[in-house]
Design a protein around this motif. Sequence first.
Motif, PDB file in Angstrom:
ATOM      1  N   GLY A 128     -13.157   7.851  18.619  1.00 58.65           N
ATOM      2  CA  GLY A 128     -12.489   8.306  17.410  1.00 58.65           C
ATOM      3  C   GLY A 128     -11.796   9.645  17.536  1.00 58.65           C
ATOM      4  N   TYR A 129     -11.783  10.232  18.746  1.00 57.44           N
ATOM      5  CA  TYR A 129     -11.131  11.530  18.930  1.00 57.44           C
ATOM      6  C   TYR A 129      -9.610  11.424  18.863  1.00 57.44           C
ATOM      7  N   ILE A 130      -9.074  10.260  19.236  1.00 59.08           N
ATOM      8  CA  ILE A 130      -7.635  10.068  19.259  1.00 59.08           C
ATOM      9  C   ILE A 130      -7.260   8.976  18.267  1.00 59.08           C
ATOM     10  N   LYS A 131      -6.430   9.330  17.301  1.00 60.96           N
ATOM     11  CA  LYS A 131      -5.971   8.357  16.315  1.00 60.96           C
ATOM     12  C   LYS A 131      -4.455   8.439  16.216  1.00 60.96           C
ATOM     13  N   PHE A 132      -3.812   7.300  16.426  1.00 64.82           N
ATOM     14  CA  PHE A 132      -2.356   7.222  16.405  1.00 64.82           C
ATOM     15  C   PHE A 132      -1.905   6.207  15.351  1.00 64.82           C
ATOM     16  N   PRO A 133      -1.589   6.629  14.139  1.00 63.27           N
ATOM     17  CA  PRO A 133      -0.925   5.712  13.216  1.00 63.27           C
ATOM     18  C   PRO A 133       0.490   5.402  13.719  1.00 63.27           C
ATOM     19  N   ILE A 134       0.879   4.134  13.638  1.00 60.00           N
ATOM     20  CA  ILE A 134       2.211   3.693  14.036  1.00 60.00           C
ATOM     21  C   ILE A 134       2.910   3.171  12.785  1.00 60.00           C
ATOM     22  N   ASN A 135       4.013   3.827  12.399  1.00 56.27           N
ATOM     23  CA  ASN A 135       4.757   3.451  11.196  1.00 56.27           C
ATOM     24  C   ASN A 135       6.029   2.692  11.544  1.00 56.27           C
ATOM     25  N   GLU A 136       6.384   1.740  10.714  1.00 59.95           N
ATOM     26  CA  GLU A 136       7.713   1.135  10.779  1.00 59.95           C
ATOM     27  C   GLU A 136       8.252   1.009   9.363  1.00 59.95           C
ATOM     28  N   PRO A 137       9.575   1.038   9.182  1.00 55.39           N
ATOM     29  CA  PRO A 137      10.124   0.897   7.829  1.00 55.39           C
ATOM     30  C   PRO A 137       9.946  -0.518   7.314  1.00 55.39           C
ATOM     31  N   ALA A 138       9.833  -0.636   6.000  1.00 58.33           N
ATOM     32  CA  ALA A 138       9.842  -1.939   5.342  1.00 58.33           C
ATOM     33  C   ALA A 138      11.077  -2.008   4.452  1.00 58.33           C
ATOM     34  N   SER A 177      14.160   4.476   3.574  1.00 55.29           N
ATOM     35  CA  SER A 177      12.821   5.062   3.599  1.00 55.29           C
ATOM     36  C   SER A 177      12.788   6.289   4.484  1.00 55.29           C
ATOM     37  N   GLN A 178      11.668   7.033   4.382  1.00 55.94           N
ATOM     38  CA  GLN A 178      11.479   8.221   5.212  1.00 55.94           C
ATOM     39  C   GLN A 178      11.482   7.867   6.690  1.00 55.94           C
ATOM     40  N   VAL A 179      10.960   6.695   7.049  1.00 57.48           N
ATOM     41  CA  VAL A 179      10.941   6.303   8.462  1.00 57.48           C
ATOM     42  C   VAL A 179      12.361   6.028   8.946  1.00 57.48           C
ATOM     43  N   GLU A 180      13.159   5.353   8.126  1.00 53.05           N
ATOM     44  CA  GLU A 180      14.546   5.102   8.503  1.00 53.05           C
ATOM     45  C   GLU A 180      15.321   6.407   8.651  1.00 53.05           C
ATOM     46  N   GLU A 181      15.088   7.349   7.737  1.00 54.00           N
ATOM     47  CA  GLU A 181      15.741   8.654   7.833  1.00 54.00           C
ATOM     48  C   GLU A 181      15.361   9.333   9.149  1.00 54.00           C
ATOM     49  N   TYR A 182      14.080   9.293   9.463  1.00 55.82           N
ATOM     50  CA  TYR A 182      13.622   9.875  10.724  1.00 55.82           C
ATOM     51  C   TYR A 182      14.323   9.225  11.914  1.00 55.82           C
ATOM     52  N   LEU A 183      14.317   7.908  11.955  1.00 59.04           N
ATOM     53  CA  LEU A 183      14.916   7.190  13.085  1.00 59.04           C
ATOM     54  C   LEU A 183      16.402   7.504  13.220  1.00 59.04           C
ATOM     55  N   ASP A 191       0.822  -1.207   0.000  1.00 61.65           N
ATOM     56  CA  ASP A 191       0.000   0.000   0.000  1.00 61.65           C
ATOM     57  C   ASP A 191       0.858   1.259   0.000  1.00 61.65           C
ATOM     58  N   ILE A 192       1.979   1.233   0.731  1.00 65.44           N
ATOM     59  CA  ILE A 192       2.793   2.432   0.937  1.00 65.44           C
ATOM     60  C   ILE A 192       4.205   2.138   0.447  1.00 65.44           C
ATOM     61  N   SER A 193       4.415   2.316  -0.852  1.00 64.82           N
ATOM     62  CA  SER A 193       5.734   2.009  -1.399  1.00 64.82           C
ATOM     63  C   SER A 193       5.915   2.691  -2.746  1.00 64.82           C
ATOM     64  N   THR A 194       7.187   2.819  -3.117  1.00 64.85           N
ATOM     65  CA  THR A 194       7.565   3.245  -4.453  1.00 64.85           C
ATOM     66  C   THR A 194       8.569   2.220  -4.971  1.00 64.85           C
ATOM     67  N   GLU A 195       9.224   2.557  -6.052  1.00 61.56           N
ATOM     68  CA  GLU A 195      10.260   1.664  -6.576  1.00 61.56           C
ATOM     69  C   GLU A 195      11.393   1.485  -5.579  1.00 61.56           C
ATOM     70  N   TYR A 196      11.596   2.518  -4.716  1.00 58.41           N
ATOM     71  CA  TYR A 196      12.789   2.536  -3.875  1.00 58.41           C
ATOM     72  C   TYR A 196      12.541   2.284  -2.392  1.00 58.41           C
ATOM     73  N   THR A 197      11.439   2.785  -1.853  1.00 62.23           N
ATOM     74  CA  THR A 197      11.240   2.710  -0.409  1.00 62.23           C
ATOM     75  C   THR A 197       9.825   2.252  -0.065  1.00 62.23           C
ATOM     76  N   ALA A 198       9.659   1.833   1.198  1.00 62.61           N
ATOM     77  CA  ALA A 198       8.344   1.353   1.641  1.00 62.61           C
ATOM     78  C   ALA A 198       8.246   1.474   3.151  1.00 62.61           C
ATOM     79  N   LEU A 199       7.029   1.501   3.635  1.00 60.43           N
ATOM     80  CA  LEU A 199       6.792   1.434   5.071  1.00 60.43           C
ATOM     81  C   LEU A 199       5.485   0.704   5.322  1.00 60.43           C
ATOM     82  N   MET A 200       5.264   0.346   6.566  1.00 63.02           N
ATOM     83  CA  MET A 200       4.009  -0.278   6.987  1.00 63.02           C
ATOM     84  C   MET A 200       3.429   0.545   8.135  1.00 63.02           C
ATOM     85  N   SER A 201       2.114   0.499   8.288  1.00 65.43           N
ATOM     86  CA  SER A 201       1.469   1.344   9.289  1.00 65.43           C
ATOM     87  C   SER A 201       0.203   0.685   9.813  1.00 65.43           C
TER      88      SER A 201
END
Length: 386
Positions: free
Chosen positions: A243-253, A259-265, A225-235
């Motif tokens: 429904g007032y509080i929503k927390f997506p949790i991302n990890e690199p794939a 990936s952007q998540v790895e760069e962040y970490l 669902d969340i990928s390009t030719e080069y990078t990907a992540l899962m969430s």
Amino acid sequence: MSTKDLTAVTNFQYSETEKIFSEAQDFLPINGTDYVELYVGNAKQSAHYYKTAFGFQDLAYAGLETGVRDKTSYVLQQGKIRLVLTTPFDPESEISKHLIKHGDGVKVIALWVNDAYDAFEQTVSRGAKPYLQPETIETKDGIIRRSGIHTYGDTVHIFIERKDYHGLFLPGYEKHETEYHPIATGLKYIDHMVGNVEMGSMDTWAAFYGNVMGFANLVTFDDKDISTEYTALMSKVMTNGNGYIKFPINEPAIGKKKSQVEEYLDFYRGAGCQHIAVATDDIVFTITEMRKRGVEFLYVPGTYYDSVLDRVGIIEEDLNELKKWGIMVDRDEEGYLLQIFTKPVEDRPTLFFEIIQRKGARSFGKGNFQALFESIEAEQARRGTL
């Protein structure tokens, strides 16, 4: 598809969404996000930035003038959003250590609850690590009760109980006013906050929110669902019962490049809050104002708009206006949404903001993931971190 068929699908999806909300155990009722506290290198200058660029307004202050000797905090507000910007004085303090390690970023996601003592007992008894033991603070403005637990990385949740408190913000803070009042940009409330965690730990933290805080899994995105030719992540998106509080949790794939998540970490030196999504009722006005004030947004290729209406159908907004400002569109069975993402708001490529306007949709812009990721990858390439 006929109008009757579309209505049936919409009603089915709505009931499915409501069903997910109902699966949250709700032993920890949450009324909303109380405030978000960022540790920053210079709170006075950060306050000026968020006032100027985002349209936040002065609310409260704590520092030397109010008897606080070890730090300064400015509280800003717009709509229901409260930002607390805190800078330490002591270079050996825990706040200073946090800044050295992470740079400017989110430390506290405070949650407004009915009973801070019970929230602590419920979560700690289910395995949460205590951060702030339950305490009661009595002042002339009433009583604040609060407590806190650790979550991913060095981020914490503080539970705030306000029903017996009538003060401006919290005890120890005084009303803060300046002569500088840039107009608001139309931000209303926090829609969701995204956490980036290490590879292999997304399920652990999703289970934390499920088991410890009673949340339900609203939606899951995998690397297809969340990928390009080069990078990907899962969430995994976790939600509380209302429904007032929503927390997506991302990890690199695993991907060909970082990936952007790895760069962040790498730059944040661990797990933390990646972005804060703030809602508006008029995204064109909000983005027009923010761009005029110097906020930088991710570039969306003009070709994105060549086929977007084929994917999302009829919308009320002028597509040329959306293209002019780089605002993306996506639709689900309940409506559509408009969204745009800032570039990181500090020198480390870590924390950024999402501006979102929901026109019925409860989803998170899955149809925009490809264009969004390509834009982020272009920024990573410029930084030499892809």
